[in-house]
Design a protein around this motif. Structure first.
Motif, PDB file in Angstrom:
ATOM      1  N   GLU A  94       7.700  11.888  19.629  1.00  0.00           N
ATOM      2  CA  GLU A  94       7.576  12.785  20.774  1.00  0.00           C
ATOM      3  C   GLU A  94       6.542  13.885  20.518  1.00  0.00           C
ATOM      4  N   SER A  95       6.310  14.230  19.254  1.00  0.00           N
ATOM      5  CA  SER A  95       5.315  15.263  18.945  1.00  0.00           C
ATOM      6  C   SER A  95       3.901  14.795  19.282  1.00  0.00           C
ATOM      7  N   TYR A  96       3.709  13.511  19.532  1.00  0.00           N
ATOM      8  CA  TYR A  96       2.426  12.953  19.966  1.00  0.00           C
ATOM      9  C   TYR A  96       2.535  12.433  21.395  1.00  0.00           C
ATOM     10  N   GLY A  97       3.351  13.107  22.191  1.00  0.00           N
ATOM     11  CA  GLY A  97       3.499  12.769  23.594  1.00  0.00           C
ATOM     12  C   GLY A  97       4.190  11.441  23.847  1.00  0.00           C
ATOM     13  N   GLY A  98       4.865  10.900  22.839  1.00  0.00           N
ATOM     14  CA  GLY A  98       5.537   9.623  22.985  1.00  0.00           C
ATOM     15  C   GLY A  98       4.578   8.440  22.978  1.00  0.00           C
ATOM     16  N   ARG A  99       3.288   8.720  22.763  1.00  0.00           N
ATOM     17  CA  ARG A  99       2.294   7.639  22.775  1.00  0.00           C
ATOM     18  C   ARG A  99       2.223   6.911  21.431  1.00  0.00           C
ATOM     19  N   VAL A 100       2.579   7.587  20.355  1.00  0.00           N
ATOM     20  CA  VAL A 100       2.538   6.990  19.019  1.00  0.00           C
ATOM     21  C   VAL A 100       3.959   6.613  18.616  1.00  0.00           C
ATOM     22  N   ALA A 101       4.081   5.431  18.017  1.00  0.00           N
ATOM     23  CA  ALA A 101       5.386   4.966  17.542  1.00  0.00           C
ATOM     24  C   ALA A 101       5.229   4.397  16.141  1.00  0.00           C
ATOM     25  N   LEU A 102       6.338   4.367  15.424  1.00  0.00           N
ATOM     26  CA  LEU A 102       6.385   3.759  14.096  1.00  0.00           C
ATOM     27  C   LEU A 102       7.384   2.605  14.127  1.00  0.00           C
ATOM     28  N   LEU A 103       6.940   1.465  13.643  1.00  0.00           N
ATOM     29  CA  LEU A 103       7.818   0.317  13.466  1.00  0.00           C
ATOM     30  C   LEU A 103       7.917   0.087  11.969  1.00  0.00           C
ATOM     31  N   GLN A 104       9.083   0.344  11.420  1.00  0.00           N
ATOM     32  CA  GLN A 104       9.273   0.210   9.976  1.00  0.00           C
ATOM     33  C   GLN A 104       9.853  -1.157   9.661  1.00  0.00           C
ATOM     34  N   TYR A 105       9.323  -1.790   8.586  1.00  0.00           N
ATOM     35  CA  TYR A 105       9.782  -3.137   8.251  1.00  0.00           C
ATOM     36  C   TYR A 105       9.668  -3.413   6.759  1.00  0.00           C
ATOM     37  N   PHE A 106      10.527  -4.307   6.286  1.00  0.00           N
ATOM     38  CA  PHE A 106      10.478  -4.805   4.919  1.00  0.00           C
ATOM     39  C   PHE A 106       9.305  -5.769   4.850  1.00  0.00           C
ATOM     40  N   SER A 107       8.358  -5.529   3.907  1.00  0.00           N
ATOM     41  CA  SER A 107       7.127  -6.324   3.850  1.00  0.00           C
ATOM     42  C   SER A 107       7.029  -7.196   2.605  1.00  0.00           C
ATOM     43  N   GLY A 108       8.080  -7.227   1.812  1.00  0.00           N
ATOM     44  CA  GLY A 108       8.072  -8.119   0.660  1.00  0.00           C
ATOM     45  C   GLY A 108       8.529  -7.432  -0.601  1.00  0.00           C
ATOM     46  N   ASP A 109       8.631  -8.238  -1.653  1.00  0.00           N
ATOM     47  CA  ASP A 109       9.073  -7.714  -2.940  1.00  0.00           C
ATOM     48  C   ASP A 109       8.274  -8.397  -4.059  1.00  0.00           C
ATOM     49  N   PRO A 110       6.972  -8.049  -4.146  1.00  0.00           N
ATOM     50  CA  PRO A 110       6.152  -8.658  -5.185  1.00  0.00           C
ATOM     51  C   PRO A 110       6.558  -8.162  -6.564  1.00  0.00           C
ATOM     52  N   LEU A 136      16.456   8.552   7.854  1.00  0.00           N
ATOM     53  CA  LEU A 136      15.890   9.776   7.321  1.00  0.00           C
ATOM     54  C   LEU A 136      14.694  10.128   8.176  1.00  0.00           C
ATOM     55  N   ILE A 137      14.754  11.242   8.898  1.00  0.00           N
ATOM     56  CA  ILE A 137      13.635  11.637   9.737  1.00  0.00           C
ATOM     57  C   ILE A 137      13.142  12.980   9.224  1.00  0.00           C
ATOM     58  N   ALA A 138      11.873  13.007   8.820  1.00  0.00           N
ATOM     59  CA  ALA A 138      11.256  14.233   8.323  1.00  0.00           C
ATOM     60  C   ALA A 138       9.951  14.409   9.069  1.00  0.00           C
ATOM     61  N   VAL A 139       9.823  15.469   9.823  1.00  0.00           N
ATOM     62  CA  VAL A 139       8.695  15.768  10.693  1.00  0.00           C
ATOM     63  C   VAL A 139       8.542  14.637  11.701  1.00  0.00           C
ATOM     64  N   ALA A 140       7.840  13.587  11.374  1.00  0.00           N
ATOM     65  CA  ALA A 140       7.683  12.480  12.306  1.00  0.00           C
ATOM     66  C   ALA A 140       7.716  11.160  11.570  1.00  0.00           C
ATOM     67  N   ILE A 141       8.354  11.120  10.442  1.00  0.00           N
ATOM     68  CA  ILE A 141       8.374   9.897   9.635  1.00  0.00           C
ATOM     69  C   ILE A 141       9.782   9.338   9.631  1.00  0.00           C
ATOM     70  N   ILE A 142       9.891   8.015   9.578  1.00  0.00           N
ATOM     71  CA  ILE A 142      11.204   7.401   9.577  1.00  0.00           C
ATOM     72  C   ILE A 142      11.468   6.745   8.251  1.00  0.00           C
ATOM     73  N   GLY A 143      12.713   6.574   7.948  1.00  0.00           N
ATOM     74  CA  GLY A 143      13.069   5.866   6.734  1.00  0.00           C
ATOM     75  C   GLY A 143      14.388   5.161   6.915  1.00  0.00           C
ATOM     76  N   ALA A 144      14.354   3.861   6.827  1.00  0.00           N
ATOM     77  CA  ALA A 144      15.576   3.080   6.896  1.00  0.00           C
ATOM     78  C   ALA A 144      15.323   1.794   6.174  1.00  0.00           C
ATOM     79  N   GLY A 145      16.308   0.954   6.053  1.00  0.00           N
ATOM     80  CA  GLY A 145      16.043  -0.260   5.310  1.00  0.00           C
ATOM     81  C   GLY A 145      17.010  -1.370   5.593  1.00  0.00           C
ATOM     82  N   ILE A 146      16.807  -2.451   4.841  1.00  0.00           N
ATOM     83  CA  ILE A 146      17.671  -3.611   4.969  1.00  0.00           C
ATOM     84  C   ILE A 146      18.633  -3.642   3.800  1.00  0.00           C
ATOM     85  N   GLY A 147      19.465  -4.622   3.769  1.00  0.00           N
ATOM     86  CA  GLY A 147      20.465  -4.742   2.728  1.00  0.00           C
ATOM     87  C   GLY A 147      19.894  -4.986   1.350  1.00  0.00           C
ATOM     88  N   GLY A 148      18.593  -5.131   1.206  1.00  0.00           N
ATOM     89  CA  GLY A 148      17.975  -5.282  -0.100  1.00  0.00           C
ATOM     90  C   GLY A 148      17.444  -6.683  -0.312  1.00  0.00           C
TER      91      GLY A 148
END
Length: 149
Positions: A74-90, A3-15
């Motif tokens: 790319e809207s930030y010249g390719g200098r900014v990146a997002l690394l999305q990750y599963f960070s836990g399930d408290p 899911l890409i909206a403006v410059a945000i990403i959304g994806a996930g793992i199997g749960g």
């Protein structure tokens, strides 16, 4: 699923086990990333395609994180990146699946911040501006300055 909206990403793992929501599988760009465990359950992510880049992963629970997606903005010249990750399930009676986006300055290799992207599959509002991004959760608004060339 991406899911890409403006410059945000959304994806996930199997749960996460016993989590309230199931997330989709990691994207193809996530495949090159390796999670490295350091001392005191601290984690970093590395990718051979980006030699010398080490992304510190903020965790929400004592689990092994999993990289879900990576995108250069790319809207930030390719200098900014997002690394999305599963960070836990408290949680106590029910687990809450947490996903974070590490915001990376590819020019310096610095991780600028790693705010929440979603909690229990509910997206946290992110608003992008020319020089910063604001991430708003129920408690506060976090303002992260972005590098300008």
């Amino acid at each position: 699923m991406r899911l890409i909206a403006v410059a945000i990403i959304g994806a996930g793992i199997g749960g996460a086990a016993l989590a309230e929501c199931d997330l989709p599988e990691p994207s193809a760009p996530a495949a090159g990333w390796q999670v490295i465990e350091g001392e005191d359950f601290a984690f970093t992510a590395r990718n051979p395609a980006f030699p010398g880049l080490r992304v510190d992963l903020t965790m929400d629970a004592p689990v092994i994180p999993e990289v879900l997606d990576f995108v250069r903005l790319e809207s930030y010249g390719g200098r900014v990146a997002l690394l999305q990750y599963f960070s836990g399930d408290p949680g106590t009676s029910a687990l809450v699946t947490m996903v974070r986006n590490a915001i990376i300055d590819l020019g310096t290799g610095q991780t600028l911040a790693a705010p929440l992207y979603s909690a229990d599959c509910e997206q946290i509002p992110w608003t992008w501006f020319r020089d910063h991004v604001e991430v708003a959760d129920d408690a506060l608004v976090e303002r992260i300055a972005l590098p300008l060339d």
